[in-house]
Design a protein around this motif. Structure first.
Motif, PDB file in Angstrom:
ATOM      1  N   VAL A 249       0.851  -1.187   0.000  1.00 44.85           N
ATOM      2  CA  VAL A 249       0.000   0.000   0.000  1.00 44.85           C
ATOM      3  C   VAL A 249       0.890   1.242   0.000  1.00 44.85           C
ATOM      4  CG1 VAL A 249      -1.739   1.312   1.267  1.00 44.85           C
ATOM      5  CG2 VAL A 249      -1.855  -1.184   1.221  1.00 44.85           C
ATOM      6  N   LEU A 250       0.587   2.180  -0.893  1.00 40.25           N
ATOM      7  CA  LEU A 250       1.246   3.486  -0.912  1.00 40.25           C
ATOM      8  C   LEU A 250       0.328   4.483  -0.229  1.00 40.25           C
ATOM      9  CD1 LEU A 250       3.293   5.662  -1.904  1.00 40.25           C
ATOM     10  CD2 LEU A 250       1.918   5.786  -4.000  1.00 40.25           C
ATOM     11  N   ILE A 251       0.777   5.034   0.894  1.00 34.81           N
ATOM     12  CA  ILE A 251       0.051   6.096   1.593  1.00 34.81           C
ATOM     13  C   ILE A 251       0.780   7.394   1.311  1.00 34.81           C
ATOM     14  CG2 ILE A 251      -0.760   6.971   3.806  1.00 34.81           C
ATOM     15  CD1 ILE A 251      -0.616   4.072   4.853  1.00 34.81           C
ATOM     16  N   THR A 252       0.194   8.230   0.478  1.00 33.62           N
ATOM     17  CA  THR A 252       0.826   9.498   0.140  1.00 33.62           C
ATOM     18  C   THR A 252       0.125  10.611   0.910  1.00 33.62           C
ATOM     19  OG1 THR A 252       1.495  10.965  -1.673  1.00 33.62           O
ATOM     20  CG2 THR A 252      -0.590   9.773  -1.941  1.00 33.62           C
ATOM     21  N   VAL A 253       0.888  11.414   1.617  1.00 34.36           N
ATOM     22  CA  VAL A 253       0.332  12.416   2.532  1.00 34.36           C
ATOM     23  C   VAL A 253       0.523  13.809   1.944  1.00 34.36           C
ATOM     24  CG1 VAL A 253       0.436  13.385   4.860  1.00 34.36           C
ATOM     25  CG2 VAL A 253       0.819  10.928   4.513  1.00 34.36           C
ATOM     26  N   TRP A 254      -0.594  14.512   1.802  1.00 36.40           N
ATOM     27  CA  TRP A 254      -0.589  15.899   1.342  1.00 36.40           C
ATOM     28  C   TRP A 254      -1.398  16.741   2.307  1.00 36.40           C
ATOM     29  CZ3 TRP A 254       2.118  18.468  -2.249  1.00 36.40           C
ATOM     30  CH2 TRP A 254       2.868  17.718  -3.153  1.00 36.40           C
TER      31      TRP A 254
ATOM     32  N   PHE B 127      -5.127  13.390   3.245  1.00 36.20           N
ATOM     33  CA  PHE B 127      -5.064  14.840   3.030  1.00 36.20           C
ATOM     34  C   PHE B 127      -5.376  15.550   4.335  1.00 36.20           C
ATOM     35  CE2 PHE B 127      -6.191  19.061   1.658  1.00 36.20           C
ATOM     36  CZ  PHE B 127      -5.332  19.279   0.580  1.00 36.20           C
ATOM     37  N   LEU B 128      -4.396  16.312   4.822  1.00 38.49           N
ATOM     38  CA  LEU B 128      -4.563  17.094   6.043  1.00 38.49           C
ATOM     39  C   LEU B 128      -5.178  18.433   5.671  1.00 38.49           C
ATOM     40  CD1 LEU B 128      -1.215  16.345   7.938  1.00 38.49           C
ATOM     41  CD2 LEU B 128      -3.371  15.060   7.909  1.00 38.49           C
TER      42      LEU B 128
ATOM     43  N   VAL C 233      -8.407   9.767   2.372  1.00 42.77           N
ATOM     44  CA  VAL C 233      -8.704  10.011   3.781  1.00 42.77           C
ATOM     45  C   VAL C 233      -8.554  11.511   4.024  1.00 42.77           C
ATOM     46  CG1 VAL C 233      -7.872   9.692   6.143  1.00 42.77           C
ATOM     47  CG2 VAL C 233      -7.982   7.738   4.573  1.00 42.77           C
ATOM     48  N   MET C 234      -9.641  12.141   4.428  1.00 39.28           N
ATOM     49  CA  MET C 234      -9.619  13.572   4.735  1.00 39.28           C
ATOM     50  C   MET C 234      -9.570  13.747   6.260  1.00 39.28           C
ATOM     51  SD  MET C 234      -9.740  15.402   1.897  1.00 39.28           S
ATOM     52  CE  MET C 234     -10.305  17.002   2.463  1.00 39.28           C
ATOM     53  N   ILE C 235      -8.568  14.462   6.720  1.00 36.16           N
ATOM     54  CA  ILE C 235      -8.448  14.781   8.147  1.00 36.16           C
ATOM     55  C   ILE C 235      -8.765  16.261   8.309  1.00 36.16           C
ATOM     56  CG2 ILE C 235      -6.971  14.772  10.180  1.00 36.16           C
ATOM     57  CD1 ILE C 235      -7.559  11.981   9.055  1.00 36.16           C
TER      58      ILE C 235
ATOM     59  N   LEU D  43      -2.774  11.666  14.173  1.00 33.64           N
ATOM     60  CA  LEU D  43      -2.277  10.319  13.892  1.00 33.64           C
ATOM     61  C   LEU D  43      -3.353   9.271  14.165  1.00 33.64           C
ATOM     62  CD1 LEU D  43      -0.071   8.276  13.222  1.00 33.64           C
ATOM     63  CD2 LEU D  43       0.815   8.560  15.556  1.00 33.64           C
ATOM     64  N   GLN D  44      -4.034   9.375  15.293  1.00 32.88           N
ATOM     65  CA  GLN D  44      -5.063   8.394  15.612  1.00 32.88           C
ATOM     66  C   GLN D  44      -6.229   8.472  14.640  1.00 32.88           C
ATOM     67  OE1 GLN D  44      -6.221   8.384  19.722  1.00 32.88           O
ATOM     68  NE2 GLN D  44      -4.146   7.963  20.466  1.00 32.88           N
ATOM     69  N   ALA D  45      -6.616   9.693  14.249  1.00 34.31           N
ATOM     70  CA  ALA D  45      -7.702   9.841  13.283  1.00 34.31           C
ATOM     71  C   ALA D  45      -7.320   9.227  11.941  1.00 34.31           C
ATOM     72  CB  ALA D  45      -8.047  11.320  13.110  1.00 34.31           C
ATOM     73  N   THR D  46      -6.062   9.384  11.562  1.00 29.24           N
ATOM     74  CA  THR D  46      -5.583   8.809  10.301  1.00 29.24           C
ATOM     75  C   THR D  46      -5.615   7.293  10.361  1.00 29.24           C
ATOM     76  OG1 THR D  46      -4.156  10.722   9.892  1.00 29.24           O
ATOM     77  CG2 THR D  46      -3.631   8.681   8.723  1.00 29.24           C
ATOM     78  N   GLN D  47      -5.138   6.717  11.460  1.00 27.15           N
ATOM     79  CA  GLN D  47      -5.137   5.262  11.577  1.00 27.15           C
ATOM     80  C   GLN D  47      -6.550   4.698  11.561  1.00 27.15           C
ATOM     81  OE1 GLN D  47      -2.664   3.579  14.627  1.00 27.15           O
ATOM     82  NE2 GLN D  47      -3.705   1.609  14.532  1.00 27.15           N
ATOM     83  N   ARG D  48      -7.471   5.365  12.246  1.00 25.95           N
ATOM     84  CA  ARG D  48      -8.857   4.886  12.238  1.00 25.95           C
ATOM     85  C   ARG D  48      -9.441   4.935  10.828  1.00 25.95           C
ATOM     86  NH1 ARG D  48      -9.099   7.749  17.251  1.00 25.95           N
ATOM     87  NH2 ARG D  48      -9.923   9.588  16.171  1.00 25.95           N
ATOM     88  N   ALA D  49      -9.170   6.013  10.111  1.00 26.64           N
ATOM     89  CA  ALA D  49      -9.713   6.156   8.765  1.00 26.64           C
ATOM     90  C   ALA D  49      -9.114   5.121   7.810  1.00 26.64           C
ATOM     91  CB  ALA D  49      -9.443   7.564   8.243  1.00 26.64           C
TER      92      ALA D  49
END
Length: 229
Positions: free
Chosen positions: A3-8, A127-128, A193-195, A207-213
């Motif tokens: 899995v590629l998780i790309t963070v923007w 996406f933050l 995933v929208m944070i 971080l926790q919101a990202t892991q849950r999503a």
């Protein structure tokens, strides 16, 4: 499955690098083989050498060069047997394409090719989201006033629309960059995933919101782990 998780994010200063570091640690704690691709590593990873050389020589990068480099990167990830790649501000290259003057039709065509190349690593974007002006203020607090002058100058030198000349126009441009990036990812069916309010929330909460999503997408366990010692 790799899995590629790309963070923007909506702006520099919104917490991308902090999230990437924390997420990489937690995934490693879970026993996964993790490749943490830091933002500056595009300058040193051999798969992207042609991108760096072309930019240094011409001041621009062709779409075909980005696609070919990405294909080499995917080959390396698969060959290494990595479970997860956490990439800080890397794919889908939309800000780079906007900076080079590409319109939305050209970006859509590029995204079609990029999505095909990335199929083996199942891309998902985190996406933050947040207020671009507030996030830039955080970046200035961290980096100093000279950083803001550098950032505005960098955008002003590119072919971005709307053009950038000061802080207000930089915020306006970042809002367009956000809209084009999210639209491009949604149109090609990437996981997303929208944070929300990432600029207002503490790093552990993000971080926790990202892991849950990611868990809801079936990519990670849904229950947050305790921070590593």
């Amino acid at each position: 499955m790799t899995v590629l998780i790309t963070v923007w994010g909506a702006s520099p200063g919104v917490g991308k690098s902090t999230l990437c570091a924390g997420l990489s640690r937690r995934l490693a704690d879970m026993g996964l083989r993790v490749d943490h691709f830091r933002e500056e590593e595009i300058l040193t990873r051999p798969q992207f050498a042609s991108v760096v050389e072309e930019f240094e020589t011409t001041g621009t990068v062709a779409s075909a060069t980005l696609i070919a480099s990405t294909a080499r990167f995917v080959d390396a990830v698969v060959a290494n047997g990595d479970d997860v790649v956490v990439a800080d501000a890397l794919m889908p290259f939309v800000p780079t394409l906007l900076a080079m003057g590409h319109g939305e039709a050209a970006i859509d065509a590029f995204m079609t090719d990029l999505t095909e190349v990335l199929a083996r690593v199942h891309p998902v974007m985190v996406f933050l989201d947040g207020d671009a002006g507030a996030a830039l203020s955080r970046a200035v607090t961290r980096e100093g006033e000279q950083w803001l002058d550098w950032f505005i100058g960098k955008l002003a030198a590119y072919e971005v629309t709307p053009p950038v000349a000061d802080l207000a126009s930089a915020v306006t441009y970042l809002r367009r960059e956000r809209a084009v990036t999210l639209d491009a990812v949604r149109r090609k069916g990437w996981g997303l995933v929208m944070i929300d309010r990432a600029d207002e929330r503490p790093p552990d909460e993000v971080l926790q919101a990202t892991q849950r999503a990611l868990g809801r997408l079936g990519l990670l366990p849904t229950s947050p782990l305790e921070p590593s010692a």
